[in-house]
Scaffold this motif. Structure first.
Motif, PDB file in Angstrom:
ATOM      1  N   LEU A 110       3.929  -2.552  12.889  1.00 56.55           N
ATOM      2  CA  LEU A 110       4.439  -2.468  11.608  1.00 56.55           C
ATOM      3  C   LEU A 110       3.442  -2.378  10.678  1.00 56.55           C
ATOM      4  CD1 LEU A 110       7.513  -1.554  10.593  1.00 56.55           C
ATOM      5  CD2 LEU A 110       8.054  -4.222  10.155  1.00 56.55           C
ATOM      6  N   GLU A 111       3.060  -3.543  10.437  1.00 60.10           N
ATOM      7  CA  GLU A 111       2.498  -4.167   9.216  1.00 60.10           C
ATOM      8  C   GLU A 111       0.986  -2.679   9.203  1.00 60.10           C
ATOM      9  OE1 GLU A 111       4.959  -7.063  11.000  1.00 60.10           O
ATOM     10  OE2 GLU A 111       3.805  -5.942  11.574  1.00 60.10           O
ATOM     11  N   GLY A 112       0.408  -2.650  10.364  1.00 60.87           N
ATOM     12  CA  GLY A 112      -0.599  -2.085   9.870  1.00 60.87           C
ATOM     13  C   GLY A 112       0.226  -0.318   9.183  1.00 60.87           C
ATOM     14  N   ALA A 113       1.305  -0.125   9.982  1.00 63.37           N
ATOM     15  CA  ALA A 113       1.618   1.098   9.619  1.00 63.37           C
ATOM     16  C   ALA A 113       1.690   1.208   7.966  1.00 63.37           C
ATOM     17  CB  ALA A 113       2.893   1.633  10.106  1.00 63.37           C
ATOM     18  N   MET A 114       2.733   0.504   7.579  1.00 61.65           N
ATOM     19  CA  MET A 114       3.335   0.288   6.050  1.00 61.65           C
ATOM     20  C   MET A 114       1.716   0.382   5.207  1.00 61.65           C
ATOM     21  SD  MET A 114       5.378  -3.111   6.871  1.00 61.65           S
ATOM     22  CE  MET A 114       5.427  -3.519   4.362  1.00 61.65           C
ATOM     23  N   LEU A 115       0.824  -0.355   5.618  1.00 63.67           N
ATOM     24  CA  LEU A 115      -0.695  -0.234   4.745  1.00 63.67           C
ATOM     25  C   LEU A 115      -0.680   0.820   4.617  1.00 63.67           C
ATOM     26  CD1 LEU A 115      -2.880  -3.487   6.219  1.00 63.67           C
ATOM     27  CD2 LEU A 115      -1.726  -3.128   4.523  1.00 63.67           C
ATOM     28  N   GLU A 116      -0.594   1.735   6.053  1.00 62.65           N
ATOM     29  CA  GLU A 116      -0.882   3.219   5.888  1.00 62.65           C
ATOM     30  C   GLU A 116      -0.296   3.903   5.072  1.00 62.65           C
ATOM     31  OE1 GLU A 116      -0.767   6.839   9.059  1.00 62.65           O
ATOM     32  OE2 GLU A 116      -1.994   5.017  10.043  1.00 62.65           O
ATOM     33  N   GLY A 117       1.087   3.964   5.268  1.00 66.72           N
ATOM     34  CA  GLY A 117       1.879   4.537   4.397  1.00 66.72           C
ATOM     35  C   GLY A 117       1.315   4.406   3.100  1.00 66.72           C
ATOM     36  N   ALA A 118       1.385   3.152   2.051  1.00 62.49           N
ATOM     37  CA  ALA A 118       1.146   2.794   0.929  1.00 62.49           C
ATOM     38  C   ALA A 118      -0.198   3.150   0.857  1.00 62.49           C
ATOM     39  CB  ALA A 118       1.358   1.663   0.721  1.00 62.49           C
ATOM     40  N   LEU A 119      -1.288   3.501   1.334  1.00 62.45           N
ATOM     41  CA  LEU A 119      -2.567   3.621   1.163  1.00 62.45           C
ATOM     42  C   LEU A 119      -2.428   5.401   1.329  1.00 62.45           C
ATOM     43  CD1 LEU A 119      -4.789   1.246   3.005  1.00 62.45           C
ATOM     44  CD2 LEU A 119      -4.531   0.988   0.981  1.00 62.45           C
ATOM     45  N   CYS A 120      -2.122   5.907   1.687  1.00 60.10           N
ATOM     46  CA  CYS A 120      -2.008   7.386   1.917  1.00 60.10           C
ATOM     47  C   CYS A 120      -0.927   7.889   0.398  1.00 60.10           C
ATOM     48  CB  CYS A 120      -1.272   7.570   2.978  1.00 60.10           C
ATOM     49  SG  CYS A 120      -2.234   8.102   4.661  1.00 60.10           S
ATOM     50  N   LYS A 121      -0.292   7.049   0.000  1.00 63.14           N
ATOM     51  CA  LYS A 121      -0.405   7.319  -1.278  1.00 63.14           C
ATOM     52  C   LYS A 121      -0.545   6.887  -2.771  1.00 63.14           C
ATOM     53  CE  LYS A 121       3.106   4.417  -3.898  1.00 63.14           C
ATOM     54  NZ  LYS A 121       4.466   3.572  -3.618  1.00 63.14           N
ATOM     55  N   ILE A 122      -1.428   5.476  -2.301  1.00 61.36           N
ATOM     56  CA  ILE A 122      -1.780   5.193  -2.917  1.00 61.36           C
ATOM     57  C   ILE A 122      -3.071   5.802  -3.584  1.00 61.36           C
ATOM     58  CG2 ILE A 122      -3.741   3.230  -4.030  1.00 61.36           C
ATOM     59  CD1 ILE A 122      -1.588   1.728  -2.742  1.00 61.36           C
ATOM     60  N   LEU A 123      -4.136   6.292  -2.439  1.00 69.31           N
ATOM     61  CA  LEU A 123      -5.095   6.906  -2.466  1.00 69.31           C
ATOM     62  C   LEU A 123      -4.919   8.648  -2.617  1.00 69.31           C
ATOM     63  CD1 LEU A 123      -7.365   4.856  -0.005  1.00 69.31           C
ATOM     64  CD2 LEU A 123      -7.246   5.168  -2.313  1.00 69.31           C
ATOM     65  N   ASN A 124      -3.823   9.018  -2.942  1.00 70.82           N
ATOM     66  CA  ASN A 124      -3.210  10.792  -2.028  1.00 70.82           C
ATOM     67  C   ASN A 124      -4.008  10.919  -1.440  1.00 70.82           C
ATOM     68  OD1 ASN A 124      -1.508  12.446  -3.500  1.00 70.82           O
ATOM     69  ND2 ASN A 124      -2.652  13.516  -4.765  1.00 70.82           N
ATOM     70  N   LYS A 125      -3.944  10.705  -0.266  1.00 75.50           N
ATOM     71  CA  LYS A 125      -4.407  11.815   0.396  1.00 75.50           C
ATOM     72  C   LYS A 125      -4.652  11.096   2.078  1.00 75.50           C
ATOM     73  CE  LYS A 125      -9.156   9.234   0.977  1.00 75.50           C
ATOM     74  NZ  LYS A 125     -10.921   8.987   0.839  1.00 75.50           N
ATOM     75  N   LYS A 126      -4.514  11.766   3.737  1.00 75.61           N
ATOM     76  CA  LYS A 126      -4.277  11.104   4.470  1.00 75.61           C
ATOM     77  C   LYS A 126      -4.893   9.475   4.809  1.00 75.61           C
ATOM     78  CE  LYS A 126      -2.136  11.345   8.615  1.00 75.61           C
ATOM     79  NZ  LYS A 126      -1.550   9.619   9.211  1.00 75.61           N
ATOM     80  N   VAL A 127      -4.866   9.116   5.805  1.00 79.95           N
ATOM     81  CA  VAL A 127      -5.171   7.561   6.144  1.00 79.95           C
ATOM     82  C   VAL A 127      -5.540   7.019   7.089  1.00 79.95           C
ATOM     83  CG1 VAL A 127      -6.175   6.918   3.524  1.00 79.95           C
ATOM     84  CG2 VAL A 127      -4.353   5.229   4.433  1.00 79.95           C
ATOM     85  N   SER A 128      -5.627   6.755   7.841  1.00 79.93           N
ATOM     86  CA  SER A 128      -5.228   6.205   9.491  1.00 79.93           C
ATOM     87  C   SER A 128      -5.636   5.052   9.732  1.00 79.93           C
ATOM     88  CB  SER A 128      -5.523   6.942  10.371  1.00 79.93           C
ATOM     89  OG  SER A 128      -7.317   6.459  10.715  1.00 79.93           O
ATOM     90  N   VAL A 129      -4.253   4.007   9.997  1.00 77.98           N
ATOM     91  CA  VAL A 129      -4.624   2.289   9.994  1.00 77.98           C
ATOM     92  C   VAL A 129      -4.308   1.822  11.132  1.00 77.98           C
ATOM     93  CG1 VAL A 129      -4.198   0.356   9.446  1.00 77.98           C
ATOM     94  CG2 VAL A 129      -4.489   2.026   7.680  1.00 77.98           C
TER      95      VAL A 129
END
Length: 148
Positions: A110-129
């Protein structure tokens, strides 16, 4: 359908019990309710929920995200490796520290997915965590590998 925002979650008016709940309740919801109560250990659910939460966090930079993780008492995150394709984030004092050890699986998806969702928004691109270390499996901290 009623839709809540992160700002809505900060609106509290509990005059007697205040604005916190015990970690044991959070652990119970996560590890008994979701992991044991949902198909496939709730993995798809926790990832979907975590990404949605991450997308809605009020953060504009990676530093904001790391500070918010600590302020919300999710854990104490720090970047332990970074290059143009990858960031590794270690989380000290994670919610799972102190639980019985298990070699079966890491539990902080869950915490990793939270990082993923936030980082996708911050970086404005798809990332995977992906969680690559977990206190529960005997590691010294939880750690996530972010693929940019």
């Amino acid at each position: 359908m009623l839709s809540y925002s992160f700002e809505d979650m900060k609106k509290m008016n509990r005059k007697i019990l205040g604005d916190t709940v015990p970690l044991e309740l959070f652990r119970t919801i996560r590890l008994i309710g979701m992991s044991q109560g949902l198909p496939l250990g709730g993995k798809g659910t926790t990832v979907t929920i975590g990404r949605k939460i991450g997308e809605n966090l009020p953060v504009e930079s990676i530093d904001d995200l790391l500070q918010l993780f600590e302020r919300l008492k999710i854990g104490i995150p720090r970047i332990v490796y970074q290059d143009e394709r990858r960031i590794n984030i270690a989380v000290e004092d994670c919610f799972c520290i102190g639980l019985p050890l298990s070699e079966e699986k890491m539990i902080c998806d869950l915490e990793g997915a939270m990082l993923e969702g936030a980082l996708c928004k911050i970086l404005n691109k798809k990332v995977s965590v992906k969680e690559i270390k977990c206190n529960v499996t005997g590691h010294e901290h939880c750690e996530y590998e972010v693929r940019l």
